[in-house]
Design an enzyme around this catalytic site. Structure first.
Site, PDB file in Angstrom:
ATOM      1  N   GLY A  25      -5.135 -13.139  16.334  1.00  0.00           N
ATOM      2  CA  GLY A  25      -3.897 -12.415  16.573  1.00  0.00           C
ATOM      3  C   GLY A  25      -4.051 -10.953  16.203  1.00  0.00           C
ATOM      4  O   GLY A  25      -5.116 -10.366  16.360  1.00  0.00           O
ATOM      5  N   GLN A  27      -4.307  -9.180  13.278  1.00  0.00           N
ATOM      6  CA  GLN A  27      -5.409  -8.833  12.375  1.00  0.00           C
ATOM      7  C   GLN A  27      -6.725  -9.452  12.826  1.00  0.00           C
ATOM      8  O   GLN A  27      -7.775  -8.821  12.769  1.00  0.00           O
ATOM      9  CB  GLN A  27      -5.085  -9.284  10.947  1.00  0.00           C
ATOM     10  CG  GLN A  27      -4.024  -8.459  10.240  1.00  0.00           C
ATOM     11  CD  GLN A  27      -4.467  -7.038   9.945  1.00  0.00           C
ATOM     12  OE1 GLN A  27      -5.654  -6.756   9.763  1.00  0.00           O
ATOM     13  NE2 GLN A  27      -3.513  -6.125   9.886  1.00  0.00           N
ATOM     14  N   ASP A  82       0.834 -16.802   7.299  1.00  0.00           N
ATOM     15  CA  ASP A  82       0.883 -17.369   5.942  1.00  0.00           C
ATOM     16  C   ASP A  82       1.269 -18.841   5.945  1.00  0.00           C
ATOM     17  O   ASP A  82       0.710 -19.649   5.205  1.00  0.00           O
ATOM     18  CB  ASP A  82       1.901 -16.596   5.082  1.00  0.00           C
ATOM     19  CG  ASP A  82       1.491 -15.161   4.839  1.00  0.00           C
ATOM     20  OD1 ASP A  82       0.284 -14.893   4.754  1.00  0.00           O
ATOM     21  OD2 ASP A  82       2.385 -14.304   4.734  1.00  0.00           O
ATOM     22  N   HIS A 107      -4.193 -11.099   3.214  1.00  0.00           N
ATOM     23  CA  HIS A 107      -2.920 -11.008   2.494  1.00  0.00           C
ATOM     24  C   HIS A 107      -2.972 -12.079   1.407  1.00  0.00           C
ATOM     25  O   HIS A 107      -3.552 -13.141   1.608  1.00  0.00           O
ATOM     26  CB  HIS A 107      -1.754 -11.241   3.449  1.00  0.00           C
ATOM     27  CG  HIS A 107      -0.398 -11.227   2.813  1.00  0.00           C
ATOM     28  ND1 HIS A 107      -0.049 -10.346   1.799  1.00  0.00           N
ATOM     29  CD2 HIS A 107       0.712 -11.978   3.042  1.00  0.00           C
ATOM     30  CE1 HIS A 107       1.217 -10.555   1.446  1.00  0.00           C
ATOM     31  NE2 HIS A 107       1.694 -11.552   2.177  1.00  0.00           N
ATOM     32  N   GLY A 133      -2.848  -4.777  13.084  1.00  0.00           N
ATOM     33  CA  GLY A 133      -4.176  -4.950  13.660  1.00  0.00           C
ATOM     34  C   GLY A 133      -4.520  -3.989  14.780  1.00  0.00           C
ATOM     35  O   GLY A 133      -5.639  -3.485  14.857  1.00  0.00           O
ATOM     36  N   ASP A 190       3.553  -5.921  -1.171  1.00  0.00           N
ATOM     37  CA  ASP A 190       3.603  -6.036   0.284  1.00  0.00           C
ATOM     38  C   ASP A 190       4.929  -6.640   0.733  1.00  0.00           C
ATOM     39  O   ASP A 190       5.600  -6.119   1.636  1.00  0.00           O
ATOM     40  CB  ASP A 190       2.436  -6.889   0.781  1.00  0.00           C
ATOM     41  CG  ASP A 190       2.346  -6.931   2.295  1.00  0.00           C
ATOM     42  OD1 ASP A 190       1.859  -5.953   2.888  1.00  0.00           O
ATOM     43  OD2 ASP A 190       2.761  -7.942   2.894  1.00  0.00           O
ATOM     44  N   GLU A 226      19.973   9.540  18.018  1.00  0.00           N
ATOM     45  CA  GLU A 226      20.066  10.156  16.690  1.00  0.00           C
ATOM     46  C   GLU A 226      19.539   9.268  15.564  1.00  0.00           C
ATOM     47  O   GLU A 226      18.913   9.762  14.630  1.00  0.00           O
ATOM     48  CB  GLU A 226      21.521  10.549  16.400  1.00  0.00           C
ATOM     49  CG  GLU A 226      22.046  11.669  17.267  1.00  0.00           C
ATOM     50  CD  GLU A 226      21.223  12.942  17.135  1.00  0.00           C
ATOM     51  OE1 GLU A 226      20.648  13.200  16.064  1.00  0.00           O
ATOM     52  OE2 GLU A 226      21.145  13.696  18.129  1.00  0.00           O
ATOM     53  N   SER A 251      15.088  21.543   9.882  1.00  0.00           N
ATOM     54  CA  SER A 251      15.942  22.720   9.674  1.00  0.00           C
ATOM     55  C   SER A 251      16.497  22.736   8.252  1.00  0.00           C
ATOM     56  O   SER A 251      16.545  21.707   7.575  1.00  0.00           O
ATOM     57  CB  SER A 251      17.112  22.698  10.671  1.00  0.00           C
ATOM     58  OG  SER A 251      17.998  21.629  10.348  1.00  0.00           O
TER      59      SER A 251
END
Length: 331
Positions: A25, A27, A82, A107, A133, A190, A226, A251
């Site tokens: 996938g 990663q 996971d 991870h 990834g 994380d 915005e 600005s």
């Protein structure tokens, strides 16, 4: 703080080893291709019938079943979600472990929350790129690298960190720097970053701001530009030079509004709420909740996904992005 770069790492140790990357996938594809391009001996492990098999093979990689990849490899990297790592470990990895092999993770969730409990005779380490990834791959191809984290959970061989650093070099992390950490620190920070800022915090802020403007009678299109579209411009400035660089580039009016109105929106109560989120991560409450949600069929997760995908900002954004074809060339 210990940082490692290319000149600090002996890559010959890992170049003599066979590496299995489980998963293809986000990663997984980046790790596999970067390792291959670095001259490392890599094979991709996938479940039987995976739709990713053809894609990986077309990109020049060898593909085996998870169990076959583990059997022939010295280093096994988990690049899987996971919530399925524990199942894959039990069925396809654990039966084929032997002394001298090394388990790696991108991870720390599965190890830290003990979804996987490796035997003492294997090394266990982590290389965690600090980026998705497709960015890890794209930056590598440009001759640069995404910073990585390195951690060692078990050092049976006495060389676990050296092997992990070699892996980090192979995926390009040593070009930018590899920071030493722990499984605990990586996992908790994380999860907190995702929930409090990067995903949960930002999306909630954007949706709320959009609603405030629309409810006040402004055009949804103006509100979208915005509070969402321009967000990338601001984040890019922060990414390149921190908060100071962003404030230098905007600005004086925007900078004054930043200092005086930002704390009105994100007031001390938000920080207290963030502490509660962190406490739930540290106590394991979030992990237990997420694991249970998966075990029970992801009903709440799917309902939340559906509910949020139907927010008016998504419909407005889809229409406006369709009028900006240049966005398709950006990642």
């Amino acid at each position: 703080m210990e940082m490692y770069y290319e000149n600090d790492i002996d890559k010959e140790l890992i170049k003599s080893k066979k590496i299995a990357v489980l998963g293809y996938g986000s990663q997984g594809h980046a790790h596999s291709l970067n390792l291959k391009d670095s001259g490392f001996d890599v094979v991709v492990g996938l479940y039987e019938g995976s739709k990713s098999k053809e894609k990986a093979e077309q990109q020049g990689l060898s593909v085996l079943s998870n169990s076959e990849a583990v059997k022939i490899s010295d280093v096994i990297m988990f690049c899987l979600p996971d919530t399925i790592q524990g199942k894959v470990y039990k069925e396809d990895v654990e039966p084929h472990l032997e002394e001298g092999k090394m388990l790696m993770f991108c991870h720390g969730f599965s190890i830290f929350y003990e979804q996987i409990k490796p035997p003492s005779f294997v090394d266990v380490a982590m290389i965690a790129p600090k980026g998705p990834g497709h960015i890890v791959r794209r930056v590598f191809e440009s001759g640069q690298g995404v910073p990585c984290l390195v951690a060692v959970h078990q050092n049976n061989s006495g060389k676990a960190k050296d092997i992990a650093l070699g892996y980090g070099l192979g995926v390009g992390g040593a070009r930018a720097g590899i920071l030493e950490t722990t499984f605990k620190e990586e996992t908790e920070t994380d999860l907190f970053g995702e929930q409090a800022v990067l995903c949960g915090g930002v999306t909630s802020l954007v949706q709320s701001a959009f609603e405030v403007l629309v409810e006040a009678g402004y055009q949804p299109e103006s509100a979208y530009f915005e509070v969402l579209h321009e967000l990338k411009l601001i984040v890019d400035l922060m990414y390149q030079g921190g908060l100071g660089e962003m404030r230098y580039s905007i600005s004086d009016t925007a900078e004054y509004g930043d200092y005086t109105r930002g704390p009105v929106v994100v007031d001390p109560s938000v920080k207290e709420n963030m502490k509660k989120v962190l406490e739930q991560i540290q106590s394991g409450q979030f992990a237990k909740e997420w694991i249970a949600e998966n075990d029970e069929g992801l009903h709440k997760f799917k309902d939340l996904r559906k509910e949020n995908s139907g927010h008016p900002i998504e419909e407005v954004g889809k229409r406006l992005r369709g009028m900006m074809p240049f966005l398709k060339n950006q990642s």
